[in-house]
Design a protein around this motif. Structure first.
Motif, mmCIF file in Angstrom:
data_model
loop_
_atom_site.group_PDB
_atom_site.id
_atom_site.type_symbol
_atom_site.label_atom_id
_atom_site.label_comp_id
_atom_site.label_asym_id
_atom_site.label_seq_id
_atom_site.Cartn_x
_atom_site.Cartn_y
_atom_site.Cartn_z
ATOM 1 N N GLY A 417 -22.120 10.137 -12.904
ATOM 2 C CA GLY A 417 -21.077 10.730 -13.748
ATOM 3 C C GLY A 417 -20.013 9.708 -14.050
ATOM 4 O O GLY A 417 -20.118 8.533 -13.673
ATOM 5 N N PHE A 418 -18.978 10.155 -14.769
ATOM 6 C CA PHE A 418 -17.877 9.239 -15.074
ATOM 7 C C PHE A 418 -16.571 9.995 -15.202
ATOM 8 O O PHE A 418 -16.554 11.190 -15.479
ATOM 9 N N ASP A 419 -15.486 9.279 -14.930
ATOM 10 C CA ASP A 419 -14.109 9.790 -15.074
ATOM 11 C C ASP A 419 -13.438 8.983 -16.157
ATOM 12 O O ASP A 419 -13.379 7.758 -16.058
ATOM 13 N N GLU A 420 -12.905 9.674 -17.170
ATOM 14 C CA GLU A 420 -12.115 8.958 -18.179
ATOM 15 C C GLU A 420 -10.707 8.841 -17.617
ATOM 16 O O GLU A 420 -10.002 9.831 -17.521
ATOM 17 N N ARG A 421 -10.319 7.674 -17.188
ATOM 18 C CA ARG A 421 -8.953 7.491 -16.686
ATOM 19 C C ARG A 421 -8.091 6.927 -17.792
ATOM 20 O O ARG A 421 -8.600 6.493 -18.843
ATOM 21 N N ALA A 422 -6.776 6.902 -17.563
ATOM 22 C CA ALA A 422 -5.833 6.480 -18.601
ATOM 23 C C ALA A 422 -6.245 5.156 -19.241
ATOM 24 O O ALA A 422 -6.374 5.053 -20.448
ATOM 25 N N ASP A 423 -6.532 4.184 -18.403
ATOM 26 C CA ASP A 423 -6.769 2.851 -18.957
ATOM 27 C C ASP A 423 -8.246 2.465 -19.052
ATOM 28 O O ASP A 423 -8.630 1.612 -19.837
ATOM 29 N N VAL A 424 -9.089 3.122 -18.236
ATOM 30 C CA VAL A 424 -10.463 2.632 -18.129
ATOM 31 C C VAL A 424 -11.421 3.792 -17.789
ATOM 32 O O VAL A 424 -10.999 4.777 -17.186
ATOM 33 N N THR A 425 -12.677 3.669 -18.209
ATOM 34 C CA THR A 425 -13.677 4.660 -17.818
ATOM 35 C C THR A 425 -14.343 4.204 -16.522
ATOM 36 O O THR A 425 -14.851 3.091 -16.441
ATOM 37 N N MET A 426 -14.288 5.078 -15.521
ATOM 38 C CA MET A 426 -14.906 4.743 -14.240
ATOM 39 C C MET A 426 -16.222 5.509 -14.103
ATOM 40 O O MET A 426 -16.245 6.740 -14.178
ATOM 41 N N LEU A 427 -17.290 4.802 -13.875
ATOM 42 C CA LEU A 427 -18.575 5.428 -13.565
ATOM 43 C C LEU A 427 -18.646 5.637 -12.051
ATOM 44 O O LEU A 427 -17.986 4.926 -11.301
#
Ligand code: 5AD
Ligand code: SF4
Length: 469
Positions: A417-427
């Motif tokens: 999965g992934f998290d859309e964070r403020a500055d970057v997309t984290m897988l």
């Protein structure tokens, strides 16, 4: 040797015919269902079957209850708070039912198998019209037909011990799937309600398990988790002609299967053969979920676990010899009846010495009908709470310690999965040994395998960077 019984083809076909008739009636109506699942992977897997059956009957899934024509709760009863939560949830649906009289509200799963529970709920909640247990999923078409004809239906069967093969299923995870290898449980741990609600232990035939895995892998799935209350006793009754380690060998070479997991393991049945299989089969993952429950022999005895602290520790030691990068996770109960401060400190010292990657920890919750619920020396709630807090604090430190050993580690990760964070997309995803790692990357890589190097740690996971794409 025990004979496993299977639901006959004729019976399954007659349910299928009812399902088809319902689908015809539903044509053009755009009817929708919500299935909400509580509890463990067994229930998650059962819900996939229920959803598959509902799809065959012409319903489609929604996640919005106000849009649903059928709402079904798949319940758990392993601990007490689940019950209170369910009551609240069902109560809250009364208004919806008043607005939409055609709405069907149903409850299924383990809690419905508890003595007297189904009747109690049907009496208390007049807006509920369908209740069924864990062992009769194949009869859902027939039950739903009766409800659609205006009946209120209960079908729970505690003595049931057959297996229904080839039921429909709706799998919504394209990379990973649960596959039952056995149902029920015969262990009778003294705290546990499961043997009473899921029936006698029975193992599926190896060819049925293998065929299911072949067809899942053909559809693109690469990670399979074999499920059972105690997978290590697979085939122990002689009914399958194969032990669990033989089953691992039998399914590991299915084309496309990159990761083979299993859970749960009971320490009393984890054989040298299984350990060897973990060590030698290249796609068997280097992770064992091995519930210890307590680190004190007297408590283990009262729990009817049938192993000692020493036996448990020697399994851990042996597996680490054979598979140096193996990780263990566990389940622990604190405040079991008769647990003295000294006994509890044995649990703490075991946790300290094993170094679990993670532990699922619970305050003992008496379940009506079990042996432990009738034991004297029940532990007061505040004591259970305090012990749970102490244990969790220790495990949190141990998790960090364990995480620290991974700095610089390089290995293959399956992206979940992934998290859309403020500055970057984290897988995020897991290594074979179940350690979870977060790293920046492109969401298009979801469900793929990539190589990740660990650069830092969080409380419960690792941080890293991809070193290929
Ligand atoms: N009280 C607290 N925890 C329980 N578990 C099972 N029964 C109980 C109970 N009565 C825990 C065990 C088991 C996990 C699934 O739930 O640790 O391994
Ligand atoms: Fe799973 Fe046991 Fe809960 Fe049933 S009662 S859902 S088997 S944990």
């Amino acid at each position: 040797m025990r004979q496993t019984t299977f639901i006959s083809k004729e019976e399954l076909q007659s349910e299928q015919a009812i399902a088809e008739a319902i689908a015809k009636e539903n044509e053009g109506l755009d009817l929708k269902y919500v299935v909400e699942t509580f509890g463990c992977q067994m229930n998650v897997r059962d819900s996939e079957t229920i959803k598959g059956e509902l799809n065959e009957m012409g319903y489609t899934e929604t996640f919005d209850k106000s849009d649903a024509d059928l709402i079904l709760y798949n319940t758990c009863c392993v601990r007490d708070h689940a019950e209170k939560r369910l009551m609240g949830n069902i109560g809250a649906l009364k208004e919806l039912k008043e607005q939409k009289p055609g709405l069907i509200i149903g409850i299924c799963g383990c809690m419905m198998q508890q003595e007297g529970m189904a009747k109690k709920l049907l009496k208390r909640f007049s807006h509920v019209s369908l209740i069924f247990g864990t062992n009769v999923l194949h009869r859902l078409p027939e039950l739903l037909e009766a409800v659609r004809n205006g009946e209120r239906v209960i079908l729970t069967d505690r003595s049931f011990d057959a297996i229904a093969e080839d039921l429909p299923q709706l799998r919504d995870n394209p990379r990973s799937a649960f596959v039952n290898i056995m149902y029920g449980c015969d262990n009778y741990c003294s705290y546990c309600i499961v043997p009473y609600v899921r029936g006698r232990e029975r193992s599926r035939a190896p060819k049925d398990i293998r065929n299911e895995i072949v067809s899942l892998c053909k559809s693109g799935i690469t990670e399979i988790t074999l499920l059972g209350q105690n997978v290590n006793s697979y085939g122990n009754d002689g009914s399958t002609g194969m032990t669990f380690s033989e089953l691992l060998h039998c399914v590991a070479d299915v084309p496309g299967l990159k990761r083979l997991r299993f859970m749960s393991s009971h320490p009393k049945d984890l054989s040298e053969d299984v350990m060897q299989a973990i060590a030698t089969l290249p796609n068997v993952c280097h992770h064992v979920h091995l519930p210890v429950q307590s680190g004190n022999d007297e408590i283990l005895k009262r729990m009817n676990r049938r192993y000692t602290r020493e036996a448990y520790l020697s399994i851990v030691k042996r597996l680490r010899e054979l598979v140096p990068d193996i990780e263990f996770t566990t389940d622990i109960i604190v405040g079991f009846p008769g647990e003295t401060e000294e006994a509890f400190s044995d649990t703490l010292s075991l946790v300290d010495s094993v170094g679990f990657a993670a532990a699922f920890t619970f305050a003992y919750s008496p379940r009506a009908g079990t042996v432990a619920a009738r034991m004297e020396e029940q532990i007061p709630e505040p004591v259970k709470k305090r012990r749970l807090r102490e244990l969790n604090e220790l495990q949190a430190r141990k998790t960090v310690e364990n995480n620290q050993t991974y700095i610089g580690h390089v290995g293959e990760v399956l992206i979940e999965g992934f998290d859309e964070r403020a500055d970057v997309t984290m897988l995020y995803g897991k290594y074979s040994n179940f350690k979870m790692v977060y790293f920046p990357g492109n969401p298009a890589l979801l469900n793929q395998y990539v190589t990740v190097r660990v650069t830092g740690i969080n409380k419960n996971s690792l941080m890293g960077e991809m070193i290929d794409a």
